[in-house]
Write an enzyme that holds these catalytic residues in place. Structure first.
Site, short mmCIF file in Angstrom:
data_model
loop_
_atom_site.label_atom_id
_atom_site.label_comp_id
_atom_site.label_asym_id
_atom_site.label_seq_id
_atom_site.Cartn_x
_atom_site.Cartn_y
_atom_site.Cartn_z
N LYS A 76 0.70 -1.14 -0.07
CA LYS A 76 0.09 0.02 0.23
C LYS A 76 1.00 1.23 -0.04
CE LYS A 76 -3.85 1.94 2.58
NZ LYS A 76 -4.76 1.69 4.10
N SER A 171 -9.67 1.42 3.32
CA SER A 171 -8.62 2.31 2.49
C SER A 171 -7.75 1.63 1.60
CB SER A 171 -8.01 3.51 3.21
OG SER A 171 -7.09 2.97 4.19
N SER A 195 -9.53 -0.82 7.42
CA SER A 195 -9.10 -0.41 6.48
C SER A 195 -8.64 -1.63 5.64
CB SER A 195 -8.23 0.60 6.23
OG SER A 195 -8.88 1.81 6.51
#
Length: 309
Positions: A76, A171, A195
């Protein structure tokens, strides 16, 4: 090969059924074919191929570093990566290239993992749809499945085929989409209030938020320091356990990590489903739901659980 588990692919690499470079190229090819998903912000093709070459040499010499050696992974884009842009999907950090790796990234690289690239997210990980970053929304790979497209065609006619894509959740939506689309075998997410687990559920993969302090936060650009945890996304539970075994442990650069030695994570082999314990609520809440369709589905599910029990 891309649909196999980490242990299966690791065994194939050791047996010479495929080389790290071939595996890396397969993933890179799929990343290009699925570019429309917008799962990646940065694809580190050159670095990944170089890492694959080094892994290949180790396998030829019989010195594999472990189950992750030669395995494509993604990270990420809120984890610091040395020499690779880290943006948090924000104009504020666009062009920022960290001089160091986050501890979790370094641990993966130390085990020979191949970094395919940095994945998309909500800006600074503040969101739950992966739709609010400057690079645009991440599209759920299941939006393009034959089953979903078939259902959409039955309901709508004459509309743009790409107008009904599904969100990935967030996210860490880019990481979830990358794993779900088979462009890597595992990916790092971050989890503050869901997330990692939320996009895992949306994309049909495994999402794990380790206990706070089990995995180092050093190099993870924070959203909420007291709640942030590096998360793991894989396609099966055993794969997540393998990655957690690599990442877990004390880090002198993060004072909140556990001090005690970490034992290897071993999953019990449970094949007899009759030994599973299923919890059934004594008081049903389905009758209180206003939506008739949802109420009937929940009641049916509760009935199924009771039958299974």
């Amino acid at each position: 090969m891309l649909g196999r588990t980490l242990r299966e692919v690791s065994a194939a690499l050791k047996q010479g059924q495929i080389t790290p470079t071939e595996l890396c190229q397969k993933c890179l090819s799929l990343i290009k074919k699925t570019k429309f998903l917008n799962a990646y912000i940065t694809v580190s093709e050159e670095a990944a191929l170089k890492q694959a070459e080094e892994s290949e040499k180790r396998y030829k010499e019989g010195h594999s570093l472990g189950d992750l050696d030669g395995i494509p992974i993604a990270v990420k884009d809120n984890f610091s990566t040395s020499g690779i842009e880290t943006t948090c999907a924000s104009n504020m950090l666009k062009g920022y290239v960290p001089p160091y790796n986050a501890t979790v990234v370094q641990k993966l690289l130390d085990q020979g993992a191949l970094l395919m690239g940095k994945t998309n997210l909500d800006e600074f990980a503040m969101g739950s749809g992966s739709t609010d970053g400057i690079f645009g929304p991440v599209k759920n790979p299941w939006s393009y499945s034959k089953q979903y497209r078939g259902k959409r065609k039955q309901k709508t006619h004459g509309e743009n085929e790409d107008s009904h894509w599904l969100i990935t959740g967030g996210s860490s939506g880019g990481s979830a989409a990358a794993v779900s689309a088979f462009t890597c075998f595992a990916a790092l997410g971050s989890d503050t209030g869901g997330s990692t687990r939320n996009p895992a559920a949306h994309c049909g993969v495994v999402g794990l938020k380790p206990s706070y302090g089990l995995v180092s936060r050093h190099g993870l650009i924070p959203l909420v320091n007291s709640m942030d945890v590096p998360g793991i996304l894989t396609r099966c539970v055993d794969d997540a356990a393998i990655v957690l075994g690599v990442l877990a442990g004390h880090d002198p650069k993060d004072s909140t990590t556990v001090q005690d030695p970490i034992k290897p994570f071993m999953l019990p082999s449970l094949t007899d489903v009759s030994k599973l314990c299923v919890g059934i609520p004594k008081v049903s809440h389905s009758s209180q739901i206003q939506n008739t369709g949802l109420r009937n589905k929940l009641a049916g599910f509760e009935s199924l659980l009771c039958h299974f029990y």
